[in-house]
Design a protein around this motif. Structure first.
Motif, PDB file in Angstrom:
ATOM      1  N   LYS A  75      30.097  65.522 -11.258  1.00 34.65           N
ATOM      2  CA  LYS A  75      28.803  64.865 -11.468  1.00 34.65           C
ATOM      3  C   LYS A  75      27.653  65.823 -11.149  1.00 34.65           C
ATOM      4  CE  LYS A  75      26.339  60.622 -10.529  1.00 34.65           C
ATOM      5  NZ  LYS A  75      26.381  59.307  -9.905  1.00 34.65           N
ATOM      6  N   GLN A  76      27.775  66.569 -10.051  1.00 35.83           N
ATOM      7  CA  GLN A  76      26.745  67.549  -9.684  1.00 35.83           C
ATOM      8  C   GLN A  76      26.586  68.628 -10.745  1.00 35.83           C
ATOM      9  OE1 GLN A  76      28.166  69.026  -5.942  1.00 35.83           O
ATOM     10  NE2 GLN A  76      27.050  67.500  -4.746  1.00 35.83           N
ATOM     11  N   GLN A  77      27.660  68.955 -11.427  1.00 37.23           N
ATOM     12  CA  GLN A  77      27.635  69.993 -12.454  1.00 37.23           C
ATOM     13  C   GLN A  77      27.288  69.425 -13.831  1.00 37.23           C
ATOM     14  OE1 GLN A  77      27.898  73.172 -11.640  1.00 37.23           O
ATOM     15  NE2 GLN A  77      28.263  72.589  -9.520  1.00 37.23           N
ATOM     16  N   ASP A  78      26.941  68.141 -13.903  1.00 34.50           N
ATOM     17  CA  ASP A  78      26.643  67.459 -15.168  1.00 34.50           C
ATOM     18  C   ASP A  78      27.831  67.460 -16.117  1.00 34.50           C
ATOM     19  OD1 ASP A  78      24.366  66.043 -15.451  1.00 34.50           O
ATOM     20  OD2 ASP A  78      23.165  67.670 -16.306  1.00 34.50           O
ATOM     21  N   LEU A  79      29.017  67.251 -15.565  1.00 38.83           N
ATOM     22  CA  LEU A  79      30.254  67.257 -16.344  1.00 38.83           C
ATOM     23  C   LEU A  79      30.937  65.894 -16.259  1.00 38.83           C
ATOM     24  CD1 LEU A  79      31.492  70.767 -15.189  1.00 38.83           C
ATOM     25  CD2 LEU A  79      30.663  70.168 -17.485  1.00 38.83           C
ATOM     26  N   ASP A  80      30.149  64.839 -16.396  1.00 47.08           N
ATOM     27  CA  ASP A  80      30.671  63.477 -16.258  1.00 47.08           C
ATOM     28  C   ASP A  80      31.650  63.075 -17.359  1.00 47.08           C
ATOM     29  OD1 ASP A  80      29.286  62.841 -13.925  1.00 47.08           O
ATOM     30  OD2 ASP A  80      27.497  62.278 -15.048  1.00 47.08           O
ATOM     31  N   GLY A  81      31.588  63.680 -18.535  1.00 52.74           N
ATOM     32  CA  GLY A  81      32.409  63.246 -19.659  1.00 52.74           C
ATOM     33  C   GLY A  81      33.854  63.692 -19.624  1.00 52.74           C
ATOM     34  N   VAL A  82      34.192  64.621 -18.748  1.00 49.15           N
ATOM     35  CA  VAL A  82      35.566  65.121 -18.704  1.00 49.15           C
ATOM     36  C   VAL A  82      36.446  64.189 -17.872  1.00 49.15           C
ATOM     37  CG1 VAL A  82      34.784  67.512 -18.968  1.00 49.15           C
ATOM     38  CG2 VAL A  82      35.189  66.595 -16.682  1.00 49.15           C
ATOM     39  N   ARG A  83      37.740  64.281 -18.063  1.00 51.28           N
ATOM     40  CA  ARG A  83      38.680  63.511 -17.241  1.00 51.28           C
ATOM     41  C   ARG A  83      39.058  64.353 -16.030  1.00 51.28           C
ATOM     42  NH1 ARG A  83      42.876  60.891 -21.610  1.00 51.28           N
ATOM     43  NH2 ARG A  83      41.403  60.846 -23.332  1.00 51.28           N
ATOM     44  N   SER A  84      39.345  63.688 -14.922  1.00 49.83           N
ATOM     45  CA  SER A  84      39.706  64.437 -13.712  1.00 49.83           C
ATOM     46  C   SER A  84      40.950  63.837 -13.068  1.00 49.83           C
ATOM     47  CB  SER A  84      38.549  64.444 -12.721  1.00 49.83           C
ATOM     48  OG  SER A  84      38.224  63.142 -12.295  1.00 49.83           O
ATOM     49  N   HIS A  85      41.687  64.717 -12.398  1.00 48.80           N
ATOM     50  CA  HIS A  85      42.921  64.286 -11.750  1.00 48.80           C
ATOM     51  C   HIS A  85      43.223  65.221 -10.590  1.00 48.80           C
ATOM     52  CE1 HIS A  85      46.695  62.103 -11.571  1.00 48.80           C
ATOM     53  NE2 HIS A  85      47.328  63.261 -11.450  1.00 48.80           N
ATOM     54  N   VAL A  86      43.852  64.685  -9.555  1.00 49.98           N
ATOM     55  CA  VAL A  86      44.269  65.476  -8.393  1.00 49.98           C
ATOM     56  C   VAL A  86      45.764  65.300  -8.209  1.00 49.98           C
ATOM     57  CG1 VAL A  86      44.104  65.701  -5.879  1.00 49.98           C
ATOM     58  CG2 VAL A  86      42.035  65.355  -7.239  1.00 49.98           C
ATOM     59  N   ARG A  87      46.420  66.399  -7.888  1.00 52.69           N
ATOM     60  CA  ARG A  87      47.848  66.399  -7.580  1.00 52.69           C
ATOM     61  C   ARG A  87      48.067  67.099  -6.258  1.00 52.69           C
ATOM     62  NH1 ARG A  87      51.977  67.200 -12.430  1.00 52.69           N
ATOM     63  NH2 ARG A  87      51.760  65.057 -13.072  1.00 52.69           N
ATOM     64  N   VAL A  88      49.207  66.850  -5.663  1.00 49.96           N
ATOM     65  CA  VAL A  88      49.622  67.546  -4.440  1.00 49.96           C
ATOM     66  C   VAL A  88      50.885  68.317  -4.768  1.00 49.96           C
ATOM     67  CG1 VAL A  88      50.377  67.291  -2.050  1.00 49.96           C
ATOM     68  CG2 VAL A  88      48.628  65.759  -2.964  1.00 49.96           C
ATOM     69  N   GLY A  89      50.923  69.581  -4.368  1.00 50.28           N
ATOM     70  CA  GLY A  89      52.115  70.388  -4.599  1.00 50.28           C
ATOM     71  C   GLY A  89      51.770  71.835  -4.820  1.00 50.28           C
ATOM     72  N   ASP A  90      52.685  72.553  -5.406  1.00 48.05           N
ATOM     73  CA  ASP A  90      52.470  73.955  -5.729  1.00 48.05           C
ATOM     74  C   ASP A  90      51.488  74.046  -6.898  1.00 48.05           C
ATOM     75  OD1 ASP A  90      53.357  76.302  -7.719  1.00 48.05           O
ATOM     76  OD2 ASP A  90      53.765  76.905  -5.631  1.00 48.05           O
ATOM     77  N   PRO A  91      50.356  74.747  -6.731  1.00 47.12           N
ATOM     78  CA  PRO A  91      49.348  74.785  -7.797  1.00 47.12           C
ATOM     79  C   PRO A  91      49.874  75.299  -9.141  1.00 47.12           C
ATOM     80  CG  PRO A  91      48.372  75.514  -5.759  1.00 47.12           C
ATOM     81  CD  PRO A  91      49.856  75.369  -5.504  1.00 47.12           C
ATOM     82  N   GLY A  92      50.618  76.391  -9.144  1.00 42.57           N
ATOM     83  CA  GLY A  92      51.106  76.949 -10.402  1.00 42.57           C
ATOM     84  C   GLY A  92      52.010  75.994 -11.155  1.00 42.57           C
ATOM     85  N   PHE A  93      52.971  75.411 -10.441  1.00 38.73           N
ATOM     86  CA  PHE A  93      53.876  74.441 -11.068  1.00 38.73           C
ATOM     87  C   PHE A  93      53.144  73.153 -11.410  1.00 38.73           C
ATOM     88  CE2 PHE A  93      57.192  76.809  -8.545  1.00 38.73           C
ATOM     89  CZ  PHE A  93      57.727  77.460  -9.635  1.00 38.73           C
ATOM     90  N   GLY A  94      52.248  72.713 -10.531  1.00 45.36           N
ATOM     91  CA  GLY A  94      51.502  71.473 -10.766  1.00 45.36           C
ATOM     92  C   GLY A  94      50.646  71.540 -12.012  1.00 45.36           C
ATOM     93  N   ILE A  95      49.990  72.667 -12.219  1.00 44.78           N
ATOM     94  CA  ILE A  95      49.146  72.850 -13.408  1.00 44.78           C
ATOM     95  C   ILE A  95      50.014  72.825 -14.663  1.00 44.78           C
ATOM     96  CG2 ILE A  95      47.656  74.481 -14.630  1.00 44.78           C
ATOM     97  CD1 ILE A  95      46.800  75.431 -11.710  1.00 44.78           C
ATOM     98  N   SER A  96      51.109  73.563 -14.627  1.00 47.27           N
ATOM     99  CA  SER A  96      52.003  73.639 -15.788  1.00 47.27           C
ATOM    100  C   SER A  96      52.594  72.273 -16.128  1.00 47.27           C
ATOM    101  CB  SER A  96      53.139  74.626 -15.511  1.00 47.27           C
ATOM    102  OG  SER A  96      52.619  75.902 -15.251  1.00 47.27           O
ATOM    103  N   GLU A  97      53.044  71.542 -15.119  1.00 47.18           N
ATOM    104  CA  GLU A  97      53.631  70.223 -15.342  1.00 47.18           C
ATOM    105  C   GLU A  97      52.598  69.229 -15.865  1.00 47.18           C
ATOM    106  OE1 GLU A  97      56.796  68.860 -15.224  1.00 47.18           O
ATOM    107  OE2 GLU A  97      57.296  70.988 -15.263  1.00 47.18           O
ATOM    108  N   TYR A  98      51.395  69.257 -15.294  1.00 45.86           N
ATOM    109  CA  TYR A  98      50.348  68.338 -15.742  1.00 45.86           C
ATOM    110  C   TYR A  98      49.997  68.608 -17.206  1.00 45.86           C
ATOM    111  CZ  TYR A  98      46.008  65.698 -15.903  1.00 45.86           C
ATOM    112  OH  TYR A  98      45.016  64.812 -16.240  1.00 45.86           O
ATOM    113  N   ALA A  99      49.889  69.886 -17.573  1.00 51.72           N
ATOM    114  CA  ALA A  99      49.581  70.233 -18.965  1.00 51.72           C
ATOM    115  C   ALA A  99      50.656  69.690 -19.902  1.00 51.72           C
ATOM    116  CB  ALA A  99      49.447  71.746 -19.107  1.00 51.72           C
ATOM    117  N   LYS A 100      51.896  69.761 -19.472  1.00 53.49           N
ATOM    118  CA  LYS A 100      52.999  69.227 -20.274  1.00 53.49           C
ATOM    119  C   LYS A 100      52.876  67.706 -20.405  1.00 53.49           C
ATOM    120  CE  LYS A 100      58.054  69.078 -20.337  1.00 53.49           C
ATOM    121  NZ  LYS A 100      59.275  69.481 -19.609  1.00 53.49           N
TER     122      LYS A 100
END
Length: 146
Positions: A75-100
């Protein structure tokens, strides 16, 4: 291969200015802002971490706090239109899995730009994503001397 437009783009964020630049780059590649998925991956908390010793926070509590922080950050960056999500875990694997999971056409992410011993000791999230992602990955080189 057609580069533009993409149907869905995942952008991992560490709340840095470089992440904001990556989000703007992703927005240029999609038709609608809701086609950009901004993801923050919290490293898992183990029993030896300082936070575990002094604060009564579990992964769910931490993720809830991070989701609020991510929404406020966008919101501070004026990026309200994007979707957001948070995960817990290894960042590299988490990013790859979420993209899938979201059937991303592309991952756009900044590089920390570490070299030498610092890179070996800290590892590379971008490198791990490059190895494990099932879609193309655009790693944006950081400028300056961060």
């Amino acid at each position: 291969m057609k580069w533009l437009p993409k149907k869905s783009v995942v952008v991992p964020t560490d709340f840095s200015e470089h992440s904001v630049q990556a989000i703007h780059t992703a927005l240029e590649m999609v038709e609608h802002g809701h086609d950009v998925f901004v993801l923050h991956v919290l490293p898992g908390q183990d029993y030896t971490s300082e936070l575990g010793l002094y604060a009564p926070m579990n992964d769910e509590t931490r993720a809830d706090a991070a989701e609020k922080h991510l929404r406020d950050f966008l919101k501070q960056q004026d990026l309200d239109g994007v979707r957001s999500h948070v995960r817990v875990g290894d960042p590299g694997f988490g990013i790859s899995e979420y993209a899938k999971e979201v059937a991303a056409d592309l991952i756009v992410m900044p590089s920390h730009g570490y070299h030498g011993v610092r890179r070996i000791l800290l590892g590379s999230v971008a490198e791990r994503v490059l190895r494990h992602a099932e879609c193309p990955v655009l790693v944006m080189r950081r400028s300056g001397t961060d």
